[in-house]
Design an enzyme around this catalytic site. Structure first.
Site, PDB file in Angstrom:
ATOM      1  N   MET A  41       1.163   4.919   0.621  1.00  0.00           N
ATOM      2  CA  MET A  41       0.589   6.111   1.237  1.00  0.00           C
ATOM      3  C   MET A  41       1.629   7.217   1.383  1.00  0.00           C
ATOM      4  O   MET A  41       1.417   8.342   0.941  1.00  0.00           O
ATOM      5  CB  MET A  41       0.002   5.758   2.612  1.00  0.00           C
ATOM      6  CG  MET A  41      -1.165   4.799   2.561  1.00  0.00           C
ATOM      7  SD  MET A  41      -1.952   4.553   4.192  1.00  0.00           S
ATOM      8  CE  MET A  41      -0.736   3.512   4.990  1.00  0.00           C
ATOM      9  N   THR A  42       2.740   6.910   2.051  1.00  0.00           N
ATOM     10  CA  THR A  42       3.719   7.926   2.439  1.00  0.00           C
ATOM     11  C   THR A  42       4.375   8.590   1.238  1.00  0.00           C
ATOM     12  O   THR A  42       4.743   7.927   0.264  1.00  0.00           O
ATOM     13  CB  THR A  42       4.808   7.297   3.333  1.00  0.00           C
ATOM     14  OG1 THR A  42       4.183   6.669   4.448  1.00  0.00           O
ATOM     15  CG2 THR A  42       5.778   8.350   3.827  1.00  0.00           C
ATOM     16  N   ILE A  92       0.861  -1.179   0.000  1.00  0.00           N
ATOM     17  CA  ILE A  92       0.000   0.000   0.000  1.00  0.00           C
ATOM     18  C   ILE A  92       0.898   1.230   0.000  1.00  0.00           C
ATOM     19  O   ILE A  92       1.826   1.339   0.801  1.00  0.00           O
ATOM     20  CB  ILE A  92      -0.981   0.015   1.181  1.00  0.00           C
ATOM     21  CG1 ILE A  92      -1.811   1.307   1.139  1.00  0.00           C
ATOM     22  CG2 ILE A  92      -0.292  -0.169   2.511  1.00  0.00           C
ATOM     23  CD1 ILE A  92      -3.036   1.273   2.018  1.00  0.00           C
ATOM     24  N   GLU A 132      -4.489  -1.255  12.694  1.00  0.00           N
ATOM     25  CA  GLU A 132      -3.070  -1.206  12.360  1.00  0.00           C
ATOM     26  C   GLU A 132      -2.232  -0.950  13.606  1.00  0.00           C
ATOM     27  O   GLU A 132      -1.179  -1.586  13.817  1.00  0.00           O
ATOM     28  CB  GLU A 132      -2.801  -0.098  11.338  1.00  0.00           C
ATOM     29  CG  GLU A 132      -1.323   0.061  11.012  1.00  0.00           C
ATOM     30  CD  GLU A 132      -1.046   1.216  10.073  1.00  0.00           C
ATOM     31  OE1 GLU A 132       0.064   1.285   9.534  1.00  0.00           O
ATOM     32  OE2 GLU A 132      -1.945   2.066   9.880  1.00  0.00           O
ATOM     33  N   GLN A 169      22.249  -4.325  26.713  1.00  0.00           N
ATOM     34  CA  GLN A 169      23.194  -3.969  27.780  1.00  0.00           C
ATOM     35  C   GLN A 169      23.578  -5.201  28.604  1.00  0.00           C
ATOM     36  O   GLN A 169      24.754  -5.392  28.939  1.00  0.00           O
ATOM     37  CB  GLN A 169      22.576  -2.914  28.694  1.00  0.00           C
ATOM     38  CG  GLN A 169      23.493  -2.407  29.796  1.00  0.00           C
ATOM     39  CD  GLN A 169      24.617  -1.517  29.272  1.00  0.00           C
ATOM     40  OE1 GLN A 169      24.496  -0.971  28.171  1.00  0.00           O
ATOM     41  NE2 GLN A 169      25.684  -1.374  30.022  1.00  0.00           N
TER      42      GLN A 169
END
Length: 424
Positions: free
Chosen positions: A163-164, A161, A282, A376
């Site tokens: 979108m960005t 998909i 989502e 760590q």
């Protein structure tokens, strides 16, 4: 990778017209780590115990959300990951994408399209069933459903998909890609960036503006189905990320791409609302993955400190290490309880946007905290890329960024908190 599941499922869900989250696709990348959960299974004693009471957080047989049949399914999923994914995960991470064949193997095992209805080419399972795969790692026409969903469920077609955009991330109302009408067709121009499975995708759902004169940007956005071989559609280079190496990510470019009216997904100018309707699911998905990853990292670290020696004794004999393990397990078990509550609410369609945002924020930030603490405790070994904990440390960083950055989600929660006061 998680983004494979997150980005790909919307396509199948939109076509099928079902009210379930985007969780039917396998989680490949960071999940070389979650896959490690597959090494040993918990015992089944006929009693469902909370995660906190199990010998290991990753043991099968706890959590009241699931029953014996789902436990068996989880064992099957784990075995698949252990056999088919784990041996290749490092090579895929270094290369930047998975083998396409693995999708077909997953499809043949019934691990794709888990909660897409059978009549639309899916498996017909529940959201909880789909969450098992994620933890281990209503708008389309009938023609669109028949054309794409069976092949996607079989793993023969990979979807994404888009979108960005370079100037529009969490704010979808800022997208610039534009599809103008030309007779009964549309002419699509624009570009997308950071598109998961964009490199391997055979078909892409593209978010584009269709009405620049709408009363607000939200009223002028539509969704289009674009096949990868459509003239004018091009993919950029394979993007190199600091984590999720096996999840192919690419930029997509659309130059005078002619699309027939049948490529429109749902109704024109309703795309923004379709997308907004899916965001709670989502964000829950991100929380589901983050909790499972946290459990894996804890168990990996517990095993390490019980074997690693310093000053003539194992690290686990040091009180400061013991306290850190106690803190981490407590936080993870609290997160698990909340995530399972969200899953249960979603099963009856009662998960709201505010609660989903809380789940995504809390557990993704905890996941990053757990990753840092576990690295760590591994000392120098944790800084070696070939170790699971090092790769997990890199992979989890994106969890607070995608699906809506946590800063944006906090603003959305605040609006809900203050909404009643504003009406007075």
């Amino acid at each position: 990778m998680f983004s494979i599941a997150k980005q790909s499922f919307l396509f199948g869900r939109k076509l099928a017209g079902i009210s379930v989250p985007r969780v039917c696709f396998l989680h490949y990348g960071a999940s070389s780590n979650v896959v490690a959960n597959a090494v040993k299974f918990g015992s089944h004693d006929g009693q469902r115990r909370p995660t906190a009471k199990m010998p290991k957080l990753t043991d099968i047989g706890s959590r009241t959300l699931f029953g014996p049949e789902q436990d068996s399914f989880r064992e099957t999923v784990r075995k698949f990951f252990q056999k088919e994914i784990t041996p290749h995960s490092q090579a895929w991470n270094e290369r930047g994408y998975t083998d396409k064949e693995i999708w077909e193997k997953a499809g043949s095992c019934g691990l794709l399209g888990i909660n897409i209805p059978e009549e639309h080419g899916g498996i017909g399972g529940s959201f909880a069933d789909a969450c098992i795969i994620m933890e281990e790692h209503k708008y389309g026409s009938e023609e669109q459903k028949q054309k794409y969903i069976p092949d996607m469920t079989a793993g023969k077609k990979i979807s994404a998909i888009a979108m960005t955009e370079p100037d529009a991330g969490s704010d979808l109302q800022g997208i610039k890609s534009f599809a103008r009408k030309d007779g009964s067709d549309y002419i699509l121009n624009g570009s997308k960036i950071f598109i998961s499975t964009g490199w391997l995708a055979d078909v892409v759902v593209v978010v584009a503006v269709t009405n620049k004169e709408a009363k607000s940007a939200a009223h002028g956005i539509s969704l289009f189905i674009v096949d990868a071989d459509t003239p004018g559609f091009k993919k950029s280079w394979l993007m190199k990320k600091i984590g999720l190496g096996a999840s192919d990510t690419a930029g997509l470019f659309f130059e005078d791409v002619r699309l027939p009216a049948s490529a429109l997904l749902g109704e024109e100018n309703k795309g923004f609302y379709y997308l907004m309707n899916e965001l709670p699911q989502e964000r829950l998905l991100i929380g589901v993955h983050a909790c499972a990853q946290s459990e894996f990292m804890f168990e990996e670290t517990k095993q390490y400190v019980m074997q690693r020696k310093a000053y003539g004794k194992t690290l686990s004999n040091l009180q400061t290490i013991q306290h850190k393990l106690a803190e981490m397990k407590t936080e993870i078990c609290v997160a698990r309880a909340f995530i399972d509550q969200c899953i249960a609410l979603h099963e009856v369609q009662q998960l709201d946007a505010q609660m989903a945002c809380m789940a995504k924020i809390w557990v993704s930030e905890l996941e990053n905290k757990i990753a840092a603490q576990c690295l760590q405790l591994h000392g120098g070994a944790g800084y070696l890329y070939d170790t699971p904990i090092a790769r997990a440390y890199l992979d989890v960083r994106v969890q607070t960024i995608y699906g809506g950055s946590n800063e944006v989600l906090k603003d959305l929660i605040a609006r809900q908190i203050l909404a009643p006061a504003k009406k007075i």
